[in-house]
Design an enzyme around this catalytic site. Structure first.
Site, PDB file in Angstrom:
ATOM      1  N   LYS A  39       0.846  -1.201   0.000  1.00  0.00           N
ATOM      2  CA  LYS A  39       0.000   0.000   0.000  1.00  0.00           C
ATOM      3  C   LYS A  39       0.883   1.253   0.000  1.00  0.00           C
ATOM      4  O   LYS A  39       0.640   2.209  -0.749  1.00  0.00           O
ATOM      5  CB  LYS A  39      -0.886  -0.014   1.249  1.00  0.00           C
ATOM      6  CG  LYS A  39      -2.111   0.832   1.123  1.00  0.00           C
ATOM      7  CD  LYS A  39      -2.843   0.973   2.426  1.00  0.00           C
ATOM      8  CE  LYS A  39      -3.962  -0.021   2.603  1.00  0.00           C
ATOM      9  NZ  LYS A  39      -4.734   0.242   3.839  1.00  0.00           N
ATOM     10  N   LEU A 146     -16.950  11.768   8.125  1.00  0.00           N
ATOM     11  CA  LEU A 146     -16.999  11.831   6.657  1.00  0.00           C
ATOM     12  C   LEU A 146     -17.703  10.620   6.070  1.00  0.00           C
ATOM     13  O   LEU A 146     -17.759   9.556   6.681  1.00  0.00           O
ATOM     14  CB  LEU A 146     -15.596  11.977   6.073  1.00  0.00           C
ATOM     15  CG  LEU A 146     -14.548  10.884   6.273  1.00  0.00           C
ATOM     16  CD1 LEU A 146     -14.743   9.705   5.344  1.00  0.00           C
ATOM     17  CD2 LEU A 146     -13.167  11.471   6.093  1.00  0.00           C
ATOM     18  N   GLU A 148     -18.037   8.067   2.646  1.00  0.00           N
ATOM     19  CA  GLU A 148     -17.343   7.627   1.435  1.00  0.00           C
ATOM     20  C   GLU A 148     -18.044   8.242   0.230  1.00  0.00           C
ATOM     21  O   GLU A 148     -19.262   8.404   0.225  1.00  0.00           O
ATOM     22  CB  GLU A 148     -17.364   6.100   1.329  1.00  0.00           C
ATOM     23  CG  GLU A 148     -16.483   5.457   2.370  1.00  0.00           C
ATOM     24  CD  GLU A 148     -16.473   3.933   2.272  1.00  0.00           C
ATOM     25  OE1 GLU A 148     -16.805   3.382   1.203  1.00  0.00           O
ATOM     26  OE2 GLU A 148     -16.123   3.303   3.289  1.00  0.00           O
ATOM     27  N   ASN A 203     -24.101   7.413  14.148  1.00  0.00           N
ATOM     28  CA  ASN A 203     -24.278   6.389  13.115  1.00  0.00           C
ATOM     29  C   ASN A 203     -25.523   5.539  13.388  1.00  0.00           C
ATOM     30  O   ASN A 203     -26.282   5.216  12.468  1.00  0.00           O
ATOM     31  CB  ASN A 203     -23.040   5.489  13.026  1.00  0.00           C
ATOM     32  CG  ASN A 203     -22.001   6.067  12.080  1.00  0.00           C
ATOM     33  OD1 ASN A 203     -22.181   7.152  11.541  1.00  0.00           O
ATOM     34  ND2 ASN A 203     -20.907   5.357  11.871  1.00  0.00           N
ATOM     35  N   PHE A 244     -31.425  11.431   5.065  1.00  0.00           N
ATOM     36  CA  PHE A 244     -31.473  10.010   5.438  1.00  0.00           C
ATOM     37  C   PHE A 244     -32.893   9.475   5.570  1.00  0.00           C
ATOM     38  O   PHE A 244     -33.191   8.646   6.407  1.00  0.00           O
ATOM     39  CB  PHE A 244     -30.610   9.736   6.691  1.00  0.00           C
ATOM     40  CG  PHE A 244     -29.158   9.645   6.318  1.00  0.00           C
ATOM     41  CD1 PHE A 244     -28.487  10.766   5.867  1.00  0.00           C
ATOM     42  CD2 PHE A 244     -28.485   8.426   6.347  1.00  0.00           C
ATOM     43  CE1 PHE A 244     -27.166  10.696   5.451  1.00  0.00           C
ATOM     44  CE2 PHE A 244     -27.158   8.343   5.934  1.00  0.00           C
ATOM     45  CZ  PHE A 244     -26.508   9.485   5.486  1.00  0.00           C
ATOM     46  N   CYS A 255     -19.555   0.952   7.917  1.00  0.00           N
ATOM     47  CA  CYS A 255     -19.808   1.675   9.176  1.00  0.00           C
ATOM     48  C   CYS A 255     -21.155   1.357   9.817  1.00  0.00           C
ATOM     49  O   CYS A 255     -21.191   0.861  10.950  1.00  0.00           O
ATOM     50  CB  CYS A 255     -19.698   3.169   8.927  1.00  0.00           C
ATOM     51  SG  CYS A 255     -18.100   3.600   8.237  1.00  0.00           S
TER      52      CYS A 255
HETATM   53  C1  UGA Z   1     -21.519   6.772   7.308  1.00  0.00           C
HETATM   54  C2  UGA Z   1     -21.930   8.111   7.956  1.00  0.00           C
HETATM   55  O1  UGA Z   1     -22.897   8.775   7.128  1.00  0.00           O
HETATM   56  C3  UGA Z   1     -20.714   9.017   8.160  1.00  0.00           C
HETATM   57  O2  UGA Z   1     -21.098  10.211   8.846  1.00  0.00           O
HETATM   58  C4  UGA Z   1     -19.684   8.275   8.999  1.00  0.00           C
HETATM   59  O3  UGA Z   1     -18.497   9.049   9.181  1.00  0.00           O
HETATM   60  C5  UGA Z   1     -19.317   6.967   8.307  1.00  0.00           C
HETATM   61  O4  UGA Z   1     -20.514   6.170   8.122  1.00  0.00           O
HETATM   62  C6  UGA Z   1     -18.333   6.235   9.196  1.00  0.00           C
HETATM   63  O5  UGA Z   1     -18.684   5.908  10.334  1.00  0.00           O
HETATM   64  O6  UGA Z   1     -17.159   6.101   8.811  1.00  0.00           O
HETATM   65  P1  UGA Z   1     -20.905   5.973   4.813  1.00  0.00           P
HETATM   66  O7  UGA Z   1     -20.943   4.584   5.373  1.00  0.00           O
HETATM   67  O8  UGA Z   1     -19.729   6.374   3.987  1.00  0.00           O
HETATM   68  O9  UGA Z   1     -20.994   7.071   6.007  1.00  0.00           O
HETATM   69  O10 UGA Z   1     -22.180   6.158   3.883  1.00  0.00           O
HETATM   70  P2  UGA Z   1     -23.619   6.858   3.978  1.00  0.00           P
HETATM   71  O11 UGA Z   1     -23.707   7.894   2.935  1.00  0.00           O
HETATM   72  O12 UGA Z   1     -23.967   7.247   5.352  1.00  0.00           O
HETATM   73  O13 UGA Z   1     -24.573   5.655   3.515  1.00  0.00           O
HETATM   74  C7  UGA Z   1     -24.639   4.439   4.261  1.00  0.00           C
HETATM   75  C8  UGA Z   1     -25.700   3.532   3.670  1.00  0.00           C
HETATM   76  O14 UGA Z   1     -27.007   4.041   3.926  1.00  0.00           O
HETATM   77  C9  UGA Z   1     -25.615   3.343   2.150  1.00  0.00           C
HETATM   78  O15 UGA Z   1     -25.818   1.972   1.844  1.00  0.00           O
HETATM   79  C10 UGA Z   1     -26.759   4.195   1.615  1.00  0.00           C
HETATM   80  O16 UGA Z   1     -27.263   3.710   0.398  1.00  0.00           O
HETATM   81  C11 UGA Z   1     -27.776   4.033   2.730  1.00  0.00           C
HETATM   82  N1  UGA Z   1     -28.756   5.149   2.803  1.00  0.00           N
HETATM   83  C12 UGA Z   1     -28.335   6.400   3.126  1.00  0.00           C
HETATM   84  C13 UGA Z   1     -30.105   4.901   2.590  1.00  0.00           C
HETATM   85  O17 UGA Z   1     -30.516   3.753   2.306  1.00  0.00           O
HETATM   86  N2  UGA Z   1     -30.993   5.931   2.701  1.00  0.00           N
HETATM   87  C14 UGA Z   1     -30.607   7.177   3.008  1.00  0.00           C
HETATM   88  O18 UGA Z   1     -31.489   8.073   3.093  1.00  0.00           O
HETATM   89  C15 UGA Z   1     -29.246   7.428   3.226  1.00  0.00           C
END
Ligand code: UGA
Length: 433
Positions: A39, A146, A148, A203, A244, A255
């Site tokens: 890496k 943050l 992804e 989360n 959300f 996460c």
């Molecule tokens: C999540 C949190 O949003 C971040 O704030 C946090 O820092 C991160 O976990 C972590 O702990 O590292 P992430 O896993 O990158 O971020 O992605 P999200 O955008 O939160 O989405 C997570 C899942 O929820 C995805 O599968 C997405 O499709 C789903 N989702 C999201 C829904 O089904 N509906 C929504 O309204 C929003």
């Protein structure tokens, strides 16, 4: 070297590399250490081992301020602040695996002058355990929020920065606060245990919102309501908020599934039964499987039926397959005897070996060729630009299940599709027989 505080980063994964690149962009000298030599070699060549929009460019633009190494001594020599960004995957017991965190603590045993800034998501109480083990260590909890796919934007524009430091390490907390001040956002100064809980609770709450709206969607289907309209109407109440509340085929990623379970286990280990989180997890598991019933409603038995999956990653703009809904869905479809073909713009390689006998197509239209139905699994922007009329003509039956309520039903009808989303009534313009 700039006058700004140098920054050490331990663990060059998603959070570690974004932290390194963004602090370098802010003018800091950054030394990032990872134990995986390949890496570090790849990063030295300017290559990323995962997909995150803008990150490779940001790293290369700040190359002169960034060093990658496998040797922790390089980090300790340069920086007082050590951002720990190692992963904490779930163990068989559902607890977080803290072995990588412990090994960083071991590296600091003979050292009196560094500040350990914990960015990895750890169970509440971890800071206290570490400080009991190593009483002289200055410890600050600074959880990362943050997402992804939008990681750089999120890091550079935080809504809040949480800095948890206990009274005796107030100065260490001040150093971290100083580092983040140029980014703006509300500064939350608190104790270590509360900072750890803020991360897990945030989360878990977001995951709860998703499971809640998914259950509302399932009820909407029964009563003829549209979950998109319901979410809009709910979200305008500032106490609820619009974020959300997108119904779909469940949350995934590295996460939410892990952290919801870790919080449930953490509570359980103290003797408290966190009932709500059990439901959040169960709703999510069932949600990934509901598409199978929708397909059967239209197609009858799925034995020998060709089902196309558009998108595999747990969400768009990432190649991350961890806990992706596509994993459960594709396994269930194969379990029902369907022939599954899939396309994802970037996650196909990462999905190799995870999907049984799913065939990978080279393009979205290629995946739809001869298919009896298509399921939109991940809402990649390019899928909305697909020539859906051409797609319908290539399919054996123009049936689309929109697992993210992403596409415009009118466009799909005009193209000749039977369209079914999540939490909406079915609408069709073409007979499916
Ligand atoms: C999540 C949190 O949003 C971040 O704030 C946090 O820092 C991160 O976990 C972590 O702990 O590292 P992430 O896993 O990158 O971020 O992605 P999200 O955008 O939160 O989405 C997570 C899942 O929820 C995805 O599968 C997405 O499709 C789903 N989702 C999201 C829904 O089904 N509906 C929504 O309204 C929003």
């Amino acid at each position: 070297m700039s006058d700004l505080q140098p920054v050490g980063v331990v663990g060059a994964g998603w959070v570690g590399l974004v932290t390194a690149a963004c602090f370098a962009e802010l003018g800091h000298t950054v030394v990032a250490r990872d134990i995986v030599q390949e890496k570090v070699d790849a990063l030295d060549r300017g290559e990323l081992t995962f997909h995150e929009p803008g990150l490779a460019d940001l790293l290369s633009q700040n190359r002169e301020r960034l060093t990658f190494t496998t040797d922790i001594a390089d980090v300790l020599e340069t920086a007082k602040l050590l951002f720990v960004c190692v992963d904490t995957p779930p163990t068989y017991s559902g607890d977080a695996d803290l072995s990588r965190v412990r090994s960083v603590v071991d590296d600091l045993r003979s050292d009196g002058d560094h500040v350990l800034v914990m960015k990895s998501t750890v169970p509440a109480g971890t800071g206290e355990t570490i400080r009991r083990d190593l009483p002289g260590l200055a410890y600050v909890s600074c959880p990362e929020f943050l997402k992804e796919g939008t990681a750089i934007k999120d890091f550079m524009n935080p809504e809040r920065v949480v800095v948890g430091a206990d009274a005796e390490h107030g100065e260490a907390g001040d150093l971290v606060e100083e580092l983040y001040r140029p980014l703006g956002g509300e500064m939350v100064r608190t104790d270590v245990a509360s900072a750890e809980m803020i991360k897990l609770a945030s989360n878990a709450f977001l995951a709860t919102k998703i499971s809640f709206i998914n259950e509302i969607a399932n009820v909407c289907e029964e009563v003829g309501a549209d979950v998109g309209e319901v979410a809009l109407g709910m979200g305008l109440d500032s106490r609820i908020g619009p974020a959300f509340l997108k119904a779909g085929i469940g949350f995934g990623g590295s996460c939410f599934p892990k952290d919801v379970n870790a919080l449930k286990m953490l509570a359980g280990n103290t003797g408290y039964h966190f009932q709500l989180l059990n439901a959040v997890i169960e709703v999510n598991e069932l949600q990934k499987r509901r598409v199978v019933g929708k397909l059967q409603k239209h197609l009858g038995s799925l034995v020998g039926k060709r089902i196309a999956l558009l998108g595999l990653a747990f969400k768009p703009d990432t190649d991350d397959m961890r806990e992706a809904s596509s994993l459960v869905l594709s396994a269930r479809l194969q379990g029902e005897g369907a022939e599954v073909v899939a396309f994802d713009p970037v996650a196909a390689k990462g999905a190799e070996g995870l999907l049984g006998s799913v065939t990978m197509a080279d393009s979205a239209l290629g995946a739809l060729d001869g298919a009896d139905a298509v399921v939109l699994v991940t809402e990649w922007a390019e899928f909305s630009d697909l020539d859906w009329t051409e797609a319908a003509s290539q399919m054996a039956r123009p049936l689309l299940i929109d697992g993210r309520n992403f596409l415009d039903p009118e466009t799909l009808h005009a193209a000749g599709f039977t369209y079914e989303g999540i939490g909406k009534s079915v609408s069709s313009s073409a007979p499916v027989a």
